[in-house]
Scaffold this active site. Structure first.
Site, PDB file in Angstrom:
ATOM      1  N   LYS A 148      -7.266   1.199  -3.770  1.00 35.82           N
ATOM      2  CA  LYS A 148      -6.914   0.838  -2.197  1.00 35.82           C
ATOM      3  C   LYS A 148      -7.288   1.558  -1.316  1.00 35.82           C
ATOM      4  O   LYS A 148      -8.055   1.547  -0.008  1.00 35.82           O
ATOM      5  CB  LYS A 148      -5.535   0.107  -2.114  1.00 35.82           C
ATOM      6  CG  LYS A 148      -5.065  -0.165  -0.574  1.00 35.82           C
ATOM      7  CD  LYS A 148      -5.814  -1.283  -0.123  1.00 35.82           C
ATOM      8  CE  LYS A 148      -5.526  -1.906   1.325  1.00 35.82           C
ATOM      9  NZ  LYS A 148      -4.266  -2.643   1.391  1.00 35.82           N
ATOM     10  N   SER A 177       0.881  -1.192  -0.032  1.00 37.22           N
ATOM     11  CA  SER A 177       0.002  -0.206  -0.089  1.00 37.22           C
ATOM     12  C   SER A 177       0.890   1.133   0.089  1.00 37.22           C
ATOM     13  O   SER A 177       1.756   1.505   1.045  1.00 37.22           O
ATOM     14  CB  SER A 177      -1.072  -0.086   1.126  1.00 37.22           C
ATOM     15  OG  SER A 177      -1.921  -1.193   1.167  1.00 37.22           O
ATOM     16  N   LYS A 221      -1.015   4.823   8.558  1.00 34.69           N
ATOM     17  CA  LYS A 221      -0.276   5.302   7.066  1.00 34.69           C
ATOM     18  C   LYS A 221      -1.440   5.378   5.953  1.00 34.69           C
ATOM     19  O   LYS A 221      -1.300   6.425   5.353  1.00 34.69           O
ATOM     20  CB  LYS A 221       0.583   4.020   6.718  1.00 34.69           C
ATOM     21  CG  LYS A 221       1.594   4.402   5.522  1.00 34.69           C
ATOM     22  CD  LYS A 221       2.125   3.082   5.088  1.00 34.69           C
ATOM     23  CE  LYS A 221       0.914   1.898   4.622  1.00 34.69           C
ATOM     24  NZ  LYS A 221       1.369   0.870   3.800  1.00 34.69           N
TER      25      LYS A 221
END
Length: 301
Positions: free
Chosen positions: A170, A96, A238
């Site tokens: 995502k 990611s 994050k």
């Protein structure tokens, strides 16, 4: 179907290890590399070739898959690996990262005569173990089709656009996940504080419009106060920061996501490795004396 002589997997962590096992189960030839070599060695009894040096791991690979901590780590590994990559190698980054980082990786690899697809995943460790990950792929359609047997060993792949689009997809996924976890926490705490049985409330609303995998999986985690990872607070945080960066680049405001980010920031230092269902702990801090259930908290050491 494409024929592969060598698939290299970089990053044998919580997600990477079961993903490699799915590839091996599908009969694919996998070389495994990790900075901590012992993690790669654990896969040798299952048929993986554990390789201690990055250059040796990627040399002559048809496909290189990276599943690493964050964009800067992916970039550093690509830089280290580039001299050993053969022309035409397809690099699939399943980490990611930010959209801008994925676009930079694409440009760097194409300039070196290689190919690139960003293909982050959703489904967590359970989905990785079961081979049911949702895989969001950004890149050339021909490259995604070439790698389809690899993707299908791990889950269901959908092309969502050019390089970088996988990361956008995502981030959209993580936006919904992070927000919904916090809403489920609020619902269960409200039920408890207002005198209802939160477990019974969860059971009552399942099957209605509020039903979701988050209510099913993370709602149960919250009732059990099981905050052992799964997806970690640090990883979710994050992702929250990457979502806000993407929103700023696109010139839009995401007010709910900003609040969700603040909630995770409030526990990011104390519980970085806890499951992201620990959003309940952040909410309880805002409500001293209120707590869902009476079970002891299960937290990583």
């Amino acid at each position: 179907m494409a024929f592969f002589t060598k698939i290299t997997f970089l990053g044998i962590g919580l997600m990477g290890e079961p993903m490699v096992r799915r590839l091996l189960h599908a009969g694919l030839p996998v070389s495994a590399w990790n900075r901590t070599f012992s993690k790669a060695e654990r896969l040798a009894p299952d048929g993986a070739i554990a390789v201690p040096h990055l250059a040796d791991a990627v040399r002559d690979a048809d496909i290189v898959i990276s599943m690493l901590e964050a964009g800067p780590v992916v970039g550093a590994v690509i830089d280290d690996a580039l001299p050993a990559l053969r022309q035409g190698t397809l690099w699939i980054d399943m980490s990611s990262t930010r959209q801008s980082e994925a676009q930079q990786f694409h440009a760097r690899l194409v300039a070196a005569g290689c190919r690139f697809v960003d293909a982050p995943v959703s489904g967590g460790v359970g989905g990785a173990q079961a081979g049911t990950l949702a895989i969001m792929a950004g890149g050339a359609e021909a490259d995604i089709e070439y790698a389809r047997p690899v993707f299908e060993a791990m889950g269901r792949v959908t092309r969502v656009g050019p390089a970088g689009a996988g990361q956008v997809s995502k981030l959209c996924n993580q936006l919904i996940v992070g927000g919904t976890i916090n809403i489920v926490a609020e619902a269960l705490l409200l039920a408890q504080a207002a005198g209802a049985d939160p477990a019974a409330v969860r059971a009552a609303i399942r099957g209605g419009f509020a039903e979701s995998r988050i209510l099913e999986v993370h709602g149960q985690r919250m009732l059990e106060r099981n905050f052992l990872p799964g997806g970690q607070v640090a990883t979710q945080l994050k992702d929250q920061h990457n979502i806000l960066a993407a929103a700023a680049a696109a010139g839009i405001a995401l007010p709910v996501t900003s609040l969700v980010t603040e909630r995770y920031e409030s526990i990011g230092d104390e519980y970085p490795q806890a499951d992201h269902a620990a959003a309940l702990l952040a909410l309880e801090r805002l409500n001293p004396g209120q707590r869902v259930g009476d079970a002891p908290d299960q937290l990583p050491a």
